[in-house]
Scaffold this active site. Structure first.
Site, PDB file in Angstrom:
ATOM      1  N   GLU A  69    -104.247-133.714 -11.796  1.00 46.55           N
ATOM      2  CA  GLU A  69    -102.860-134.192 -11.817  1.00 46.55           C
ATOM      3  C   GLU A  69    -101.920-133.035 -11.552  1.00 46.55           C
ATOM      4  OE1 GLU A  69    -102.079-135.857 -15.655  1.00 46.55           O
ATOM      5  OE2 GLU A  69    -103.113-137.724 -15.190  1.00 46.55           O
ATOM      6  N   ARG A  95    -106.392-149.105 -29.167  1.00 45.31           N
ATOM      7  CA  ARG A  95    -106.616-149.151 -30.620  1.00 45.31           C
ATOM      8  C   ARG A  95    -105.293-148.884 -31.321  1.00 45.31           C
ATOM      9  NH1 ARG A  95    -105.792-143.765 -31.367  1.00 45.31           N
ATOM     10  NH2 ARG A  95    -106.489-142.446 -29.677  1.00 45.31           N
ATOM     11  N   LYS A 100    -109.961-142.375 -17.742  1.00 46.74           N
ATOM     12  CA  LYS A 100    -108.596-142.086 -17.291  1.00 46.74           C
ATOM     13  C   LYS A 100    -108.479-142.343 -15.782  1.00 46.74           C
ATOM     14  CE  LYS A 100    -107.912-138.229 -20.543  1.00 46.74           C
ATOM     15  NZ  LYS A 100    -107.116-138.506 -21.708  1.00 46.74           N
ATOM     16  N   HIS A 102    -101.838-129.516 -26.805  1.00 53.92           N
ATOM     17  CA  HIS A 102    -101.926-130.900 -26.323  1.00 53.92           C
ATOM     18  C   HIS A 102    -102.293-131.884 -27.416  1.00 53.92           C
ATOM     19  CE1 HIS A 102    -101.237-129.281 -22.443  1.00 53.92           C
ATOM     20  NE2 HIS A 102    -102.392-128.663 -22.374  1.00 53.92           N
TER      21      HIS A 102
HETATM   22  P1  ADP Z   1    -106.032-136.592 -24.303  1.00 57.66           P
HETATM   23  O1  ADP Z   1    -106.567-137.964 -24.089  1.00 57.66           O
HETATM   24  O2  ADP Z   1    -107.086-135.521 -24.274  1.00 57.66           O
HETATM   25  O3  ADP Z   1    -105.131-136.501 -25.497  1.00 57.66           O
HETATM   26  P2  ADP Z   1    -103.802-136.969 -22.449  1.00 57.66           P
HETATM   27  O4  ADP Z   1    -104.032-137.341 -21.058  1.00 57.66           O
HETATM   28  O5  ADP Z   1    -103.365-138.046 -23.388  1.00 57.66           O
HETATM   29  O6  ADP Z   1    -105.126-136.264 -23.021  1.00 57.66           O
HETATM   30  O7  ADP Z   1    -102.777-135.768 -22.522  1.00 57.66           O
HETATM   31  C1  ADP Z   1    -102.501-135.063 -23.717  1.00 57.66           C
HETATM   32  C2  ADP Z   1    -101.296-134.181 -23.540  1.00 57.66           C
HETATM   33  O8  ADP Z   1    -101.495-133.228 -22.494  1.00 57.66           O
HETATM   34  C3  ADP Z   1    -100.026-134.900 -23.137  1.00 57.66           C
HETATM   35  O9  ADP Z   1     -99.351-135.464 -24.240  1.00 57.66           O
HETATM   36  C4  ADP Z   1     -99.224-133.778 -22.499  1.00 57.66           C
HETATM   37  O10 ADP Z   1     -98.657-132.935 -23.473  1.00 57.66           O
HETATM   38  C5  ADP Z   1    -100.284-132.983 -21.785  1.00 57.66           C
HETATM   39  N1  ADP Z   1    -100.410-133.450 -20.392  1.00 57.66           N
HETATM   40  C6  ADP Z   1    -101.245-134.405 -19.932  1.00 57.66           C
HETATM   41  N2  ADP Z   1    -101.095-134.583 -18.623  1.00 57.66           N
HETATM   42  C7  ADP Z   1    -100.157-133.702 -18.207  1.00 57.66           C
HETATM   43  C8  ADP Z   1     -99.549-133.383 -16.951  1.00 57.66           C
HETATM   44  N3  ADP Z   1     -99.920-134.000 -15.826  1.00 57.66           N
HETATM   45  N4  ADP Z   1     -98.598-132.440 -16.913  1.00 57.66           N
HETATM   46  C9  ADP Z   1     -98.218-131.785 -18.045  1.00 57.66           C
HETATM   47  N5  ADP Z   1     -98.743-132.027 -19.245  1.00 57.66           N
HETATM   48  C10 ADP Z   1     -99.703-132.978 -19.339  1.00 57.66           C
END
Ligand code: ADP
Length: 664
Positions: free
Chosen positions: A200, A292, A116, A235
Site C-alpha cells: 500500500e 467481530r 486483507k 500500529h
Molecule cells: P493490523 O490488522 O495488523 O492491525 P491494519 O491494516 O489494521 O493492521 O493497520 C494497523 C495500523 O497501521 C493502522 O491503524 C495505521 O496506523 C497503520 N497503517 C496501516 N496501513 C497504512 C497505510 N497504508 N499508511 C499508513 N499507515 C498505515
C-alpha cells in the site's frame, strides 16, 4: 432468544459478555484453562468448564475441547469475544455443524474479510475507496517490486493474513524493498502460516477512523458511527474515542455509508468494524474489516447508549436489528484507554506478577471499568497483559478528557509496572487536548511522554505542597468541629504557637529524590522554602478539583490530583507525579498490628482524633513536633480509633504507642 451461551474467551471480554447475558436472562458457561480455574470470568459465569492447560493453543484455541464443553453443558450458542477464535471461519463452521449458534457472522463473511487482499477486491467492487496499492495473488518478487515502484515510496508491506501490526514493514526507498518483503514474508509465515503480502501507499500521518457496523439475517445493515483510534504505538491502538475529533459531518456520513455498503457487500450479520485511514487530504480509504466485537466497542456504547453484546445476541437469535439508522444517535464524547502490565521505561516490556493492589476509579455515568482481574490475581506469561479498560463519557471532548485524567489518577495498581502514567501523560498533553490526533502522535511527542529525569520545578512543588496543606487544613478543621472545644488554639489551622514560629514540613519523593519543603504560615497562606528559594503561596481548592493558587503574586489555575500516596500536578501540558513521603507515617506504618508509635522523641502539638472515630487510610491523627519540625502521624489503613494515649503538650519518647486502631 438464545437460552444459554458458552463464552469461548477469558479476561475482561468474557466478564463483559456475562454481564449482558445475565441481564437478558441467558445462562452463561465459561471455559477456562487450568491456571484460570479461579479467574474472574470463570467465577462470574453460571458454570465453568476447564478445557485444558495454560497454553492458549491447548485451551482457548482448542476447538475440539470448546465444542465438547458446549455439548456437556447443553449450551445453545457460542460467543467468541475478540482475539483467540473470534475470526476463525473453521471455528464458526464447526459450531454450526454441531448445531450451535455462532454469535458472529457467517463463516463465508469471516473468510471473505480474513484476507486483507481478498477483502480489498470485494470493497473495490462495492465502490468503497481503497488506499492505492497492490493486493494481487501474484507474489513474484519482480511483480511486487514493479507494483511498489508504480505506487511510489514510501510504501507499506503488509501480511495479507495479518493482525496486531505484525508482518508490516515501511519501505522508504526502492533499493530497500526486496529485503523488506522477504522479512515481512518470514514474519507472516511464522505468525499466520501464510506469507501472502500486499503493498500500500504509506500515508503520512493519517488518522485511523473506523466505523461500527451491524447487520442482521433479514438483509438490514446500519452503522453506529465512528471511533477514532489514531493514538497508536507500533500500529497498535492505545486510545480510542468517539466521535472522531473535528471530523466534518459530510465525511462522517460518507464513511458511514461506505461502511454499510461494505457490510452489505458480504451479507454481513452481527457486529463488525470497517477500518479506514483518513488522509491529510481529507479522503478516507478502506484498510480492513474486523468480523467481530472490537476491544474498543465500549466507546460506541457510551455515545449511543446501546449494548452491543445485547444486539449481537438478538441478531444471532434471528431477530431484526433493534433500531433503524435514523434512530441511532451519537451523544457526548467517550474515550477508552487500555491499561497494560508493561514497562514504558524499558521499551514497553510486558510485565508479569501479582496485582497486590488494584484500585480502579468508582464506576458511574461518567466512568466505566471493564476488567477481568481482581486484586491478588496474577498477570501471567500465558495471555495478553491487559489489566483493564477505562472508559469515560461526558457531554463534550474537553470534559471527557478531564474525566479521563481524573480516572487515571484514581487508578492505583501495585505489584506490576503499568502504562498508567504514560496514558496520563498522553491524556494531559496539550496536543491531545487540542484534538491533534493522528498515527504519528506518539512518535512526535515521545520526548514528552516518557518519565523525564528532570526534577520537578519549584512551581510544581509549590502546587503539590498547596494541595497537601489544604488537605491538612481541612482535616484539622474537621477534627476541630468534632472536638469538645472548637475554639481551642490547638485547633487553629494557621500554625499558631505560644512561643516562636512553627515550621511545618511537606515531604515528597520526586522519582528517587526526597524533597523537603519547609512551610511557615503567613495569614491565609504560606511561605514555602523550595529548592530554588522562598515563595509565598496561597491556594483554594475549587469544586471541580482545580487548584486556584497564588504563587509569588502570580495567579495560577492547575489540576492537582491527590491520589492516595501520589500527588499529580498537571502543569505546562505535563503530568508531574510526586509521592508523598512522610518518614513519620512510614515509620508508624512499619510497626503494623494497628499500633502507631512515635518515630522520634517529641512533643504532641495536636490531637486530631478521639477514641471511637472512624478513620480512613491517610487521615491525620496526631501531630508531633520534634527538632523544630512537625510530623503528622496518619492512619495506616481504614479503621476505628481505639485509644489515643496522649494529650496536647505531652512529651513522648521514641517508640511509645501513640494511637491504637482496629482495622475495619
Ligand atoms: P493490523 O490488522 O495488523 O492491525 P491494519 O491494516 O489494521 O493492521 O493497520 C494497523 C495500523 O497501521 C493502522 O491503524 C495505521 O496506523 C497503520 N497503517 C496501516 N496501513 C497504512 C497505510 N497504508 N499508511 C499508513 N499507515 C498505515
Amino acid at each position: 432468544m438464545i437460552e444459554s451461551l458458552l463464552i469461548a474467551n477469558r479476561g475482561e471480554i468474557a466478564c463483559r459478555i456475562v454481564r449482558t447475558a445475565r441481564r437478558m436472562g441467558v445462562r452463561t458457561v465459561a471455559v477456562c484453562s487450568e491456571v484460570d480455574r479461579n479467574a474472574l470470568h470463570a467465577r462470574l459465569a453460571d458454570e465453568a468448564v476447564v478445557i485444558g492447560p495454560a497454553s492458549a493453543r491447548e485451551s482457548y484455541l482448542n476447538i475440539g475441547a470448546i465444542l465438547k464443553a458446549a455439548r456437556e453443558t447443553g449450551a445453545a450458542a457460542v460467543h467468541p469475544g475478540y482475539g483467540f477464535l473470534s475470526e476463525n471461519a473453521d471455528f464458526a463452521q464447526a459450531c454450526r455443524d454441531d448445531g450451535l449458534v455462532f454469535v458472529g457472522p457467517s463463516p463465508d463473511a469471516i473468510r471473505a474479510m480474513g484476507s486483507k487482499s481478498a477483502s480489498k477486491e470485494i470493497m473495490r467492487t462495492a465502490g468503497v475507496p481503497l488506499v492505492p496499492g497492490y493486493h494481487g495473488a501474484d507474489q513474484d518478487p519482480a511483480v511486487l517490486q514493479r507494483a511498489a515502484d508504480g505506487i511510489g515510496y514510501p510504501v507499506l508491506v503488509k501480511a495479507s493474513a495479518g493482525g496486531g501490526g505484525r508482518g508490516m514493514r515501511v519501505v522508504e526507498r526502492a533499493d530497500q524493498f526486496e529485503a523488506a518483503v522477504a522479512a515481512a514474508k518470514r514474519e507472516a509465515k511464522a505468525a499466520f502460516g501464510d506469507d501472502t503480502v500486499l503493498i500500500e501507499k504509506y500515508l503520512q500521518r493519517p488518522r485511523h477512523v473506523e466505523v461500527q457496523v451491524f447487520g442482521d439475517s433479514h438483509g438490514n445493515a446500519i452503522h453506529l458511527f465512528e471511533r477514532d483510534c489514531s493514538i497508536q504505538r507500533r500500529h497498535q491502538k492505545v486510545f480510542e474515542e468517539s466521535p472522531a475529533p473535528g471530523l466534518p459531518d459530510a465525511t462522517r456520513r460518507a464513511m458511514g455509508a461506505a461502511a454499510v455498503a461494505a457490510a452489505k457487500a458480504i451479507d454481513y450479520s452481527g457486529a463488525g468494524t470497517v477500518e479506514f485511514l483518513l488522509g491529510q487530504d481529507g479522503g478516507f480509504y478502506f484498510i480492513e474489516m474486523n468480523t467481530r466485537l472490537q476491544v474498543e466497542h465500549p466507546v460506541t456504547e457510551l455515545v449511543t447508549g446501546l449494548d452491543l453484546v445485547e444486539w449481537q445476541l438478538r441478531v444471532a437469535s434471528g431477530e431484526p436489528l433493534p433500531l433503524r439508522q435514523d434512530d441511532v444517535r451519537q451523544d457526548g464524547h467517550a474515550i477508552e484507554v487500555r491499561l497494560y502490565a508493561e514497562d514504558p521505561g524499558r521499551g514497553f516490556l510486558p510485565q508479569t506478577g501479582t496485582l497486590n493492589r488494584l484500585t480502579m476509579p468508582a464506576e458511574g455515568p461518567h466512568v466505566r471499568v471493564d476488567t477481568g482481574v481482581r486484586e491478588g490475581d496474577a498477570i501471567s506469561v500465558h495471555y495478553d497483559p491487559m489489566i483493564a479498560k477505562l472508559i469515560v463519557w461526558d457531554h463534550d471532548r474537553p470534559a471527557a478528557v478531564r474525566r479521563l485524567t481524573k480516572a487515571l489518577a484514581a487508578t492505583v495498581i501495585g505489584g506490576v509496572n503499568t502504562n498508567r502514567q504514560y496514558l496520563l501523560e498522553i491524556a494531559a498533553h496539550p496536543a491531545f487536548a487540542a484534538g491533534e490526533v493522528d498515527t504519528g502522535f506518539i512518535d512526535r511527542h515521545a520526548g514528552d511522554l516518557l518519565p523525564s529525569s528532570q526534577p520537578a520545578s519549584d512551581r510544581v512543588l509549590a502546587l503539590a505542597a498547596c494541595q497537601v496543606l489544604i488537605e491538612r487544613r481541612a482535616a484539622v478543621a474537621a477534627a476541630a468541629a468534632r472536638s469538645a472545644d472548637p475554639w481551642s488554639p490547638w485547633n487553629l489551622t494557621n500554625g499558631w504557637r505560644l512561643n516562636g514560629e512553627a515550621v511545618e514540613t511537606v515531604r515528597f519523593r520526586d522519582g528517587d529524590a526526597p524533597v523537603e519543603i519547609a512551610v511557615r504560615h503567613r495569614g491565609a497562606g504560606w511561605r514555602l522554602t523550595l529548592p530554588g528559594g522562598e515563595m509565598d503561596a496561597s491556594a483554594e481548592a475549587e469544586a471541580d478539583g482545580t487548584l486556584a493558587a497564588d504563587l509569588g503574586g502570580r495567579r495560577i489555575r492547575a489540576a492537582v490530583i491527590a491520589d492516595g500516596d501520589t500527588v499529580i500536578v498537571m502543569d505546562g501540558g505535563r503530568a508531574h507525579r510526586l509521592l508523598r513521603h512522610d518518614p513519620a507515617a512510614a515509620a508508624a506504618q512499619d510497626t503494623g498490628g494497628g499500633k502507631l508509635t512515635s518515630p522520634m522523641p517529641g512533643k504532641i502539638v495536636r490531637v486530631l482524633a478521639k477514641a471511637g472515630d472512624t478513620v480512613r487510610r491517610g487521615t491525620p491523627l496526631i501531630v508531633l513536633e520534634a527538632m523544630k519540625m512537625e510530623h503528622t502521624i496518619a492512619a495506616p489503613g481504614d479503621g476505628t480509633v481505639e485509644r489515643i494515649a496522649f494529650q496536647v503538650g505531652d512529651m513522648v519518647e521514641e517508640g511509645v504507642e501513640l494511637v491504637a486502631i482496629s482495622a475495619t
